[in-house]
Scaffold this motif. Structure first.
Motif, short mmCIF file in Angstrom:
data_model
loop_
_atom_site.label_atom_id
_atom_site.label_comp_id
_atom_site.label_asym_id
_atom_site.label_seq_id
_atom_site.Cartn_x
_atom_site.Cartn_y
_atom_site.Cartn_z
N PRO A 221 0.80 -1.23 0.00
CA PRO A 221 0.00 0.00 0.00
C PRO A 221 0.82 1.28 0.00
CG PRO A 221 -0.05 -1.05 2.16
CD PRO A 221 0.62 -2.01 1.25
N TYR A 222 2.12 1.20 0.32
CA TYR A 222 2.95 2.40 0.39
C TYR A 222 4.20 2.26 -0.47
CZ TYR A 222 0.14 3.91 4.39
OH TYR A 222 -0.91 4.30 5.19
N ARG A 223 4.71 3.40 -0.88
CA ARG A 223 6.04 3.50 -1.47
C ARG A 223 6.94 4.20 -0.46
NH1 ARG A 223 3.22 6.21 -5.99
NH2 ARG A 223 2.82 4.74 -7.69
N ILE A 224 8.23 3.98 -0.57
CA ILE A 224 9.18 4.73 0.24
C ILE A 224 9.38 6.10 -0.40
CG2 ILE A 224 11.57 4.86 1.03
CD1 ILE A 224 11.53 1.86 1.34
N GLY A 225 9.13 7.16 0.40
CA GLY A 225 9.30 8.53 -0.09
C GLY A 225 10.62 9.09 0.37
N ALA A 226 10.57 10.14 1.18
CA ALA A 226 11.78 10.81 1.63
C ALA A 226 12.56 9.92 2.60
CB ALA A 226 11.43 12.13 2.31
N VAL A 227 13.89 9.90 2.42
CA VAL A 227 14.78 9.14 3.29
C VAL A 227 15.90 10.06 3.76
CG1 VAL A 227 16.39 7.20 3.47
CG2 VAL A 227 14.30 6.98 2.09
N ASP A 228 16.02 10.21 5.07
CA ASP A 228 17.15 10.92 5.69
C ASP A 228 18.01 9.84 6.33
OD1 ASP A 228 18.94 12.51 6.99
OD2 ASP A 228 17.47 13.61 8.19
N ALA A 229 19.13 9.52 5.69
CA ALA A 229 19.93 8.36 6.05
C ALA A 229 20.19 8.28 7.55
CB ALA A 229 21.24 8.37 5.28
N GLY A 230 19.79 7.16 8.14
CA GLY A 230 20.02 6.92 9.55
C GLY A 230 19.06 7.64 10.48
N ALA A 231 18.22 8.54 9.94
CA ALA A 231 17.40 9.39 10.80
C ALA A 231 15.90 9.22 10.59
CB ALA A 231 17.77 10.86 10.58
N SER A 232 15.43 9.13 9.36
CA SER A 232 13.99 9.04 9.14
C SER A 232 13.66 8.44 7.78
CB SER A 232 13.31 10.41 9.27
OG SER A 232 13.67 11.25 8.19
N VAL A 233 12.49 7.83 7.73
CA VAL A 233 11.94 7.31 6.48
C VAL A 233 10.46 7.70 6.45
CG1 VAL A 233 11.33 5.26 5.14
CG2 VAL A 233 13.53 5.36 6.33
N THR A 234 10.02 8.22 5.31
CA THR A 234 8.61 8.56 5.13
C THR A 234 8.01 7.64 4.08
OG1 THR A 234 8.98 10.89 5.69
CG2 THR A 234 6.97 10.36 4.49
N LEU A 235 6.91 6.99 4.47
CA LEU A 235 6.16 6.16 3.55
C LEU A 235 5.00 6.97 2.99
CD1 LEU A 235 5.94 2.84 5.62
CD2 LEU A 235 7.67 3.50 3.93
N VAL A 236 4.77 6.84 1.70
CA VAL A 236 3.72 7.59 1.01
C VAL A 236 2.74 6.60 0.42
CG1 VAL A 236 3.19 9.27 -0.78
CG2 VAL A 236 5.35 9.45 0.49
N ARG A 237 1.47 6.80 0.72
CA ARG A 237 0.45 5.87 0.21
C ARG A 237 0.44 5.89 -1.32
NH1 ARG A 237 -4.53 4.70 2.48
NH2 ARG A 237 -4.75 6.72 3.50
N ASN A 238 0.34 4.70 -1.89
CA ASN A 238 0.21 4.56 -3.34
C ASN A 238 -1.26 4.75 -3.70
OD1 ASN A 238 0.17 3.85 -6.01
ND2 ASN A 238 0.82 1.73 -5.72
N PRO A 239 -1.61 5.85 -4.37
CA PRO A 239 -3.03 6.09 -4.66
C PRO A 239 -3.63 5.04 -5.60
CG PRO A 239 -1.64 7.64 -5.85
CD PRO A 239 -0.75 6.90 -4.90
N ASP A 240 -2.78 4.33 -6.30
CA ASP A 240 -3.25 3.30 -7.23
C ASP A 240 -3.08 1.89 -6.66
OD1 ASP A 240 -3.80 5.28 -9.22
OD2 ASP A 240 -1.66 5.33 -9.71
N TYR A 241 -2.93 1.79 -5.35
CA TYR A 241 -2.71 0.49 -4.75
C TYR A 241 -3.80 -0.49 -5.16
CZ TYR A 241 -2.42 -3.14 -1.13
OH TYR A 241 -2.35 -4.33 -0.46
N TRP A 242 -3.37 -1.58 -5.73
CA TRP A 242 -4.30 -2.53 -6.33
C TRP A 242 -5.17 -3.25 -5.29
CZ3 TRP A 242 -4.67 -7.72 -5.28
CH2 TRP A 242 -3.66 -8.23 -4.45
N GLY A 243 -4.66 -3.43 -4.06
CA GLY A 243 -5.34 -4.28 -3.09
C GLY A 243 -6.12 -3.54 -2.03
N ARG A 244 -6.41 -2.25 -2.25
CA ARG A 244 -7.02 -1.47 -1.17
C ARG A 244 -8.40 -1.96 -0.78
NH1 ARG A 244 -6.77 1.82 -5.68
NH2 ARG A 244 -8.74 2.43 -6.63
N ASP A 245 -9.12 -2.65 -1.70
CA ASP A 245 -10.47 -3.10 -1.38
C ASP A 245 -10.55 -4.58 -1.01
OD1 ASP A 245 -11.63 -0.59 -1.87
OD2 ASP A 245 -11.65 -0.96 -4.03
N LEU A 246 -9.41 -5.24 -0.89
CA LEU A 246 -9.44 -6.63 -0.45
C LEU A 246 -9.92 -6.71 1.00
CD1 LEU A 246 -6.05 -7.99 -1.84
CD2 LEU A 246 -8.33 -8.39 -2.78
N PRO A 247 -10.67 -7.75 1.36
CA PRO A 247 -11.12 -7.87 2.75
C PRO A 247 -9.98 -7.83 3.76
CG PRO A 247 -12.32 -9.40 1.36
CD PRO A 247 -11.26 -8.79 0.49
#
Length: 603
Positions: A221-247
């Motif tokens: 459901p997410y892609r890896i967005g901004a990465v600050d090496a050793g400090a932070s990672v931001t995940l960004v939702r994939n608006p086209d995620y294929w499985g969003r409506d799976l139970p």
């Protein structure tokens, strides 16, 4: 040490157990929408969501979470480097989704159905033709076979161990993949169902084993967005995620972005939460839980604290002995050092009496030996190993030594010194030395958090009463992780988490072969036929009674081996959160997980 994940990512756990059965309505070899261990799935084929998720949860907003330590890689599927585990699940999906409300059941995800036979000699997955990687390319059986080969050859030791049991892998068509096992294996169909799936086109095979900050391409459901090496990672939702409506996904992954920030120490991590820079945290310090949340936002009701029950065995937390070291090779020495750990004094003095002592590797579950004498099935399993289990563990009456709580219990000290004397040690001028060589009893206790350092220093002081020198060594997370993976330590803290369906992973944790394989969780270096036999019995169990007997035998042998100084556990999850973050009221067996949370609209 890999960064503490504060209870995150339980959807990504790779555990296993015997007794696989396809859904009750499906005959052998007929594809079924779910695979369950030792019985049938709890949910019907037309279920709409997991019971611990809220399908009506609002979408949007951001979640900020914290972790301790650092990272130097974005690939958690290899041995090298220190990588965030959340890549699995959020970014890279497995073939099927594990329910956190059952001991071990898988439901449709990339694979919409699976088939196996009564002997569990193979498993065949039917892929959902809608499945797409985040770059829009379809997930095909060729990607699945590529992922299997990649993980079998280059993955972490547990993956290599599991996937080496596959004798043949084939793809009859673009949406079907079949794994035939070298030998029938009761749990391997589910293990294969939890296999991560990578994009064949996006992976550079020759560089897969190298640490890298280049994001993996997954179908999650997410892609890896901004990465600050050793400090932070931001995940960004994939608006086209294929499985969003799976139970299996309804009510999950509700935030547009999820940001993970790493902190070098627990105090700075907590300060970030106090200031509102972090939305929620699973507290690990009893002292902080008891006294640290008296700040304005908490008094105003903007921050709430909750104790959330779980249905799993409590983690077995211990100061682990590395028995590869000569100083800890004698079990009498290990038992002596257990005698010298004054839990009653520490719990009162350091932890406000909030902890409970851990005695079993499956504490608080039916799998535990505690309070249960060995039955006839257990005794039969133990018959070839008459010395593997001590008497009180066999009787189910063993508990870790209880002190008088003074911090200077003479009875415990005498018991320890008697054991040490029997093992060839004696006191000379107040220091413990080898009777034959005069070599001092000295070792290093390696830690990577200030909380563990505090506990280790207190324990070192208790050991000093017996003339033992324990040097507490604080190292950074990367060094800790590397030394732990290569077993380059004398003693260190670790906690083994267990599910309600222990199985093949127990060989990775405690098996003799794992003791000599870098990167496993057999940190103590256990190499005993009784442990291997118990694990084999666990995997071969044909009914619930055999399964429980094998699990309890494994527990009894591990506890009798005194492979660590048992520490303690909390009565549940300690969750603190700003009220702008909401969660379903009903937790899973694993407690509450951030994948089910959402941001309150307008907050």
């Amino acid at each position: 040490m890999r960064p503490r994940l504060s209870g995150l990512l339980l959807l990504a756990l790779l555990t296993a157990a015997p007794g696989l059965a396809p859904a009750a309505a499906a005959a052998p070899d007929v594809p079924a929408p779910a695979l369950a261990m030792r019985g049938t799935p709890d949910l019907p084929a037309d279920f709409t969501a997991f019971p611990y998720a809220d399908p009506a949860a609002p979408k949007g907003g951001r979640l900020d979470l914290s972790l301790l330590g650092t990272f130097d890689s974005l690939n958690p599927f290899i041995v090298k480097g220190s990588a965030p585990a959340f890549v699995r699940g959020y970014v890279v999906e497995s073939l099927m989704a594990r329910s956190l409300d059952e001991p071990f059941t898988l439901y449709p995800l990339i694979a919409r159905a699976a088939a196996t036979d009564a002997a569990r000699s193979y498993v065949e997955f039917n892929l959902d033709p809608r499945a797409r990687f985040s770059d829009g390319t379809p997930v095909t059986s060729a990607d699945v076979l590529f992922s299997f080969e990649l993980m079998r050859e280059m993955g972490r030791p547990n993956h290599r161990l599991y996937y080496s049991k596959v004798g043949r892998a084939e793809a009859p068509d673009a949406h079907t993949v079949r794994f035939t096992f070298a030998e029938p294996d009761a749990e391997l169909p589910l293990i294969m169902g939890l296999m991560p799936v990578f994009s064949r086109a996006a992976i550079r095979r020759e560089r897969f084993e190298e640490t890298s900050l280049s994001p993996l391409t997954g179908s999650g459901p997410y892609r890896i967005g901004a990465v600050d090496a050793g400090a932070s990672v931001t995940l960004v939702r994939n608006p086209d995620y294929w499985g969003r409506d799976l139970p299996a996904n309804r009510g999950l992954y509700n935030f547009d972005t999820v940001r993970f920030t790493w902190f070098r120490d627990a105090n700075s991590e907590f300060e970030a939460f106090r200031k509102g820079l972090v939305d929620a945290r699973f507290e690990g310090s009893p002292g902080r839980w008891e006294t640290g949340y008296d700040f304005p936002a908490a008094r105003a009701g903007e921050v709430v604290r909750e104790v959330i029950p779980t249905g799993l065995p409590k983690p077995y937390s211990a100061f682990v002995f590395n028995t590869r070291r000569a100083i800890f090779a004698d079990v009498r020495v290990r038992r002596a050092l257990i005698e010298l750990f004054d839990f009653e004094w520490l719990d009162r003095s350091f932890y406000h009496g909030l902890y409970l002592r851990t005695a079993s590797y499956f504490e608080g579950s039916d799998l535990s030996f505690a309070g249960r004498p060995a039955d006839a099935r257990e005794l039969a399993l133990l018959a070839p190993f008459p010395d593997a289990v001590v008497a009180d563990v066999l009787a189910g009456t063993y508990r870790p030594p209880v002190s008088d709580g003074s911090g200077r219990d003479r009875a415990r000290l005498k018991a320890a010194l008697d054991l040490l004397e029997a093992a060839g040690w004696e006191l000379r001028k107040g220091r413990l030395v080898r009777r034959d060589t005069g070599a001092p009893f000295a070792f290093e206790l390696m830690v990577t958090t200030r909380e563990h350092e505090r506990l280790a220093l207190a324990y070192a002081s208790q050991l000093d009463r017996a003339g033992i020198t324990a040097q507490v060594r604080y190292v950074d997370a990367v060094q800790y992780d590397a030394r732990r993976a290569s077993y380059d330590f004398d003693m260190m803290p670790y906690a083994w988490g267990q599910s309600l369906s222990p199985g093949n992973e127990q060989a990775f944790y405690f098996g003799a072969a794992a003791a000599d394989t870098p990167g496993t969780r057999n940190y103590m270096g256990a190499k005993t036929p009784a442990i291997d036999a118990a694990i084999a019995a666990l995997l071969a169990a044909s009914d619930e009674a055999d399964y429980l007997a094998a699990a309890r035998v494994l527990d009894r042998v591990l506890v009798s081996g005194a492979y660590g100084v048992p520490l303690f556990h909390t009565p549940g999850q300690w969750l603190a959160r700003w009220t702008r973050i909401a969660r379903p009221q009903r937790p899973s067996l694993y407690g509450t997980v951030p994948e089910t949370w959402w941001r309150v609209p307008g907050r």
